[in-house]
Design a protein around this motif. Structure first.
Motif, PDB file in Angstrom:
ATOM      1  N   ALA A   1       0.866  -1.176   0.000  1.00  0.00           N
ATOM      2  CA  ALA A   1       0.000   0.000   0.000  1.00  0.00           C
ATOM      3  C   ALA A   1       0.906   1.230   0.000  1.00  0.00           C
ATOM      4  N   PRO A   2       0.915   2.033  -1.043  1.00  0.00           N
ATOM      5  CA  PRO A   2       1.852   3.156  -1.154  1.00  0.00           C
ATOM      6  C   PRO A   2       1.825   4.103   0.042  1.00  0.00           C
ATOM      7  N   ARG A   3       0.638   4.323   0.623  1.00  0.00           N
ATOM      8  CA  ARG A   3       0.563   5.253   1.749  1.00  0.00           C
ATOM      9  C   ARG A   3       1.316   4.715   2.963  1.00  0.00           C
ATOM     10  N   ILE A   4       1.171   3.416   3.219  1.00  0.00           N
ATOM     11  CA  ILE A   4       1.888   2.817   4.349  1.00  0.00           C
ATOM     12  C   ILE A   4       3.390   2.866   4.096  1.00  0.00           C
ATOM     13  N   ALA A   5       3.800   2.525   2.869  1.00  0.00           N
ATOM     14  CA  ALA A   5       5.224   2.579   2.536  1.00  0.00           C
ATOM     15  C   ALA A   5       5.749   4.002   2.672  1.00  0.00           C
ATOM     16  N   ALA A   6       4.969   4.980   2.255  1.00  0.00           N
ATOM     17  CA  ALA A   6       5.402   6.378   2.340  1.00  0.00           C
ATOM     18  C   ALA A   6       5.534   6.822   3.788  1.00  0.00           C
ATOM     19  N   ASN A   7       4.527   6.461   4.612  1.00  0.00           N
ATOM     20  CA  ASN A   7       4.617   6.805   6.038  1.00  0.00           C
ATOM     21  C   ASN A   7       5.866   6.212   6.671  1.00  0.00           C
ATOM     22  N   ALA A   8       6.116   4.933   6.362  1.00  0.00           N
ATOM     23  CA  ALA A   8       7.270   4.246   6.939  1.00  0.00           C
ATOM     24  C   ALA A   8       8.574   4.860   6.463  1.00  0.00           C
ATOM     25  N   TYR A   9       8.647   5.119   5.170  1.00  0.00           N
ATOM     26  CA  TYR A   9       9.884   5.685   4.617  1.00  0.00           C
ATOM     27  C   TYR A   9      10.164   7.078   5.186  1.00  0.00           C
ATOM     28  N   ASP A  10       9.151   7.923   5.223  1.00  0.00           N
ATOM     29  CA  ASP A  10       9.345   9.294   5.686  1.00  0.00           C
ATOM     30  C   ASP A  10       9.772   9.328   7.148  1.00  0.00           C
ATOM     31  N   LEU A  11       9.101   8.539   7.986  1.00  0.00           N
ATOM     32  CA  LEU A  11       9.442   8.545   9.403  1.00  0.00           C
ATOM     33  C   LEU A  11      10.811   7.916   9.649  1.00  0.00           C
ATOM     34  N   ALA A  12      11.073   6.759   9.011  1.00  0.00           N
ATOM     35  CA  ALA A  12      12.357   6.096   9.211  1.00  0.00           C
ATOM     36  C   ALA A  12      13.507   6.983   8.762  1.00  0.00           C
ATOM     37  N   THR A  13      13.317   7.670   7.644  1.00  0.00           N
ATOM     38  CA  THR A  13      14.364   8.569   7.144  1.00  0.00           C
ATOM     39  C   THR A  13      14.614   9.716   8.119  1.00  0.00           C
ATOM     40  N   LYS A  14      13.545  10.305   8.631  1.00  0.00           N
ATOM     41  CA  LYS A  14      13.692  11.410   9.582  1.00  0.00           C
ATOM     42  C   LYS A  14      14.406  10.944  10.849  1.00  0.00           C
ATOM     43  N   LEU A  15      14.005   9.787  11.363  1.00  0.00           N
ATOM     44  CA  LEU A  15      14.647   9.273  12.573  1.00  0.00           C
ATOM     45  C   LEU A  15      16.113   8.943  12.316  1.00  0.00           C
ATOM     46  N   SER A  16      16.417   8.406  11.135  1.00  0.00           N
ATOM     47  CA  SER A  16      17.807   8.099  10.810  1.00  0.00           C
ATOM     48  C   SER A  16      18.642   9.370  10.732  1.00  0.00           C
ATOM     49  N   GLU A  17      18.073  10.418  10.164  1.00  0.00           N
ATOM     50  CA  GLU A  17      18.790  11.695  10.111  1.00  0.00           C
ATOM     51  C   GLU A  17      19.090  12.199  11.519  1.00  0.00           C
ATOM     52  N   MET A  18      18.119  12.060  12.412  1.00  0.00           N
ATOM     53  CA  MET A  18      18.318  12.496  13.798  1.00  0.00           C
ATOM     54  C   MET A  18      19.373  11.637  14.493  1.00  0.00           C
ATOM     55  N   ALA A  19      19.326  10.324  14.239  1.00  0.00           N
ATOM     56  CA  ALA A  19      20.290   9.422  14.875  1.00  0.00           C
ATOM     57  C   ALA A  19      21.699   9.686  14.393  1.00  0.00           C
ATOM     58  N   GLU A  20      21.848   9.903  13.083  1.00  0.00           N
ATOM     59  CA  GLU A  20      23.174  10.142  12.527  1.00  0.00           C
ATOM     60  C   GLU A  20      23.730  11.499  12.939  1.00  0.00           C
ATOM     61  N   ALA A  21      22.822  12.427  13.292  1.00  0.00           N
ATOM     62  CA  ALA A  21      23.244  13.721  13.824  1.00  0.00           C
ATOM     63  C   ALA A  21      23.394  13.689  15.343  1.00  0.00           C
ATOM     64  N   LYS A  22      23.178  12.499  15.924  1.00  0.00           N
ATOM     65  CA  LYS A  22      23.262  12.287  17.373  1.00  0.00           C
ATOM     66  C   LYS A  22      22.266  13.145  18.145  1.00  0.00           C
ATOM     67  N   GLN A  23      21.102  13.374  17.526  1.00  0.00           N
ATOM     68  CA  GLN A  23      20.019  14.055  18.232  1.00  0.00           C
ATOM     69  C   GLN A  23      19.157  13.065  19.000  1.00  0.00           C
ATOM     70  N   ILE A  24      19.250  11.786  18.656  1.00  0.00           N
ATOM     71  CA  ILE A  24      18.684  10.687  19.428  1.00  0.00           C
ATOM     72  C   ILE A  24      19.701   9.555  19.426  1.00  0.00           C
ATOM     73  N   THR A  25      19.665   8.734  20.443  1.00  0.00           N
ATOM     74  CA  THR A  25      20.558   7.576  20.483  1.00  0.00           C
ATOM     75  C   THR A  25      20.085   6.596  21.551  1.00  0.00           C
ATOM     76  N   PRO A  26      19.993   5.300  21.193  1.00  0.00           N
ATOM     77  CA  PRO A  26      20.236   4.752  19.861  1.00  0.00           C
ATOM     78  C   PRO A  26      18.940   4.738  19.058  1.00  0.00           C
ATOM     79  N   LEU A  27      19.075   4.441  17.762  1.00  0.00           N
ATOM     80  CA  LEU A  27      17.913   4.154  16.933  1.00  0.00           C
ATOM     81  C   LEU A  27      17.958   2.671  16.589  1.00  0.00           C
ATOM     82  N   VAL A  28      16.935   1.941  17.031  1.00  0.00           N
ATOM     83  CA  VAL A  28      16.830   0.503  16.769  1.00  0.00           C
ATOM     84  C   VAL A  28      15.725   0.300  15.744  1.00  0.00           C
ATOM     85  N   VAL A  29      16.061  -0.266  14.593  1.00  0.00           N
ATOM     86  CA  VAL A  29      15.098  -0.482  13.519  1.00  0.00           C
ATOM     87  C   VAL A  29      14.721  -1.962  13.477  1.00  0.00           C
ATOM     88  N   ILE A  30      13.456  -2.245  13.763  1.00  0.00           N
ATOM     89  CA  ILE A  30      12.950  -3.615  13.715  1.00  0.00           C
ATOM     90  C   ILE A  30      12.264  -3.835  12.371  1.00  0.00           C
TER      91      ILE A  30
END
Length: 280
Positions: A69-98
């Motif tokens: 379902a494109p909407r679910i994939a889009a929600n997942a991609y957008d959120l995961a990407t944002k969280l990864s950006e925050m994790a790589e900038a050390k604004q959150i730690t750790p980021l665990v992706v299940i």
């Protein structure tokens, strides 16, 4: 204030807050960033000035079937990407992706009603085990709170797992036996795959065995050292913290944790394709 009212249920000394979220939904995924900000605000009220190091996120990706379902994939991609950006900038730690899709393949016979509870329990138990382990001293090598803290606060993405090393009930053991089990464990973790382990910034490896095997199995010391060295080779840029503990049960287990990892590009690229997004 109303801003921190939801955190009043947190009792005692708070050292680290983990936000658990599903990336596929709407309101659930949409609350992730506000919850992170609220958690940081709460920790600021608690008197901490390093709140970026004290808030982490566990995010689950949808199965491939759900992501059709494109909407679910889009929600997942957008959120995961944002969280990864925050994790790589050390604004959150750790980021665990299940990765629920990976769990589906590893455990295909788990009933529908037990699927999510089993995933949640598996992750929570590992966190709980590490939290308890660091409170115990070892007569050999202790994985202490400072070791654990340095891994958890390394930023980036984090993976961890546990494996039972079989075939350690004889008189001797091959030098590579534990190392092979450890390497297999990192490949089969239910967390998202595709991480470049060589880019990990911090790691921990804890091996726990029985009193009798520690006393009688020839070559076990060499096999343990070889497994520690193997993790150092897998993650050559990481500071590797070690632990060696003894227990009454005659079972050999290896617990691993790696942090400071970049995002799993292959999995994100697949979500981007299903979401009809461009992946950089």
């Amino acid at each position: 204030s109303k801003d921190v009212f939801q955190w009043e249920a947190v009792r005692g000394k708070v050292d680290h807050i983990m936000i658990c979220i599903s990336a596929g939904g709407g309101s659930g995924g949409g609350s992730a960033i506000p919850l992170v900000l609220q958690a940081k605000k709460y920790l600021t009220y608690c008197g901490y000035d390093d709140v970026d190091k004290r808030v982490g996120v566990i995010v689950s990706l949808p199965t491939r079937g759900e992501a059709l379902a494109p909407r679910i994939a889009a929600n997942a991609y957008d959120l995961a990407t944002k969280l990864s950006e925050m994790a790589e900038a050390k604004q959150i730690t750790p980021l665990v992706v299940i990765d629920n899709d990976k769990f589906n393949k590893l455990y295909p016979k788990v009933p529908v009603k037990d699927f999510l509870p089993t995933v949640n329990r598996s992750v929570a138990q590992l966190f709980d085990y590490f939290n308890r382990l660091v409170l115990n001293n070892s007569e050999f090598i202790s994985f202490d709170p400072e070791d654990y803290r340095s891994v958890i606060r390394a930023g980036g993405h984090c993976i961890f797992g546990v494996t039972t090393v079989k075939g350690v009930d004889g008189d001797s053991i091959d030098e590579r036996h534990i190392a092979e089990a450890l390497r297999s464990n990192l490949e089969k973790t239910l967390l998202a795959g595709g991480f470049d382990l060589a880019r990990a910034g911090a790691a921990g490896c804890v091996i726990i065995g029985g009193q009798k095997m520690f006393a009688e199995v020839a070559g076990l010391q060499q096999a343990i050292e070889y497994s520690f060295d193997t993790l150092s080779q897998i993650a050559p840029n990481a500071t590797v913290h070690r632990g060696l503990y003894q227990r009454e049960q005659e079972v050999l287990s290896a617990y691993t944790i790696l942090a400071g990892l970049p995002r799993p590009d292959a999995r994100y690229a697949e979500l981007a394709r299903l979401a009809r997004r461009e992946y950089p």
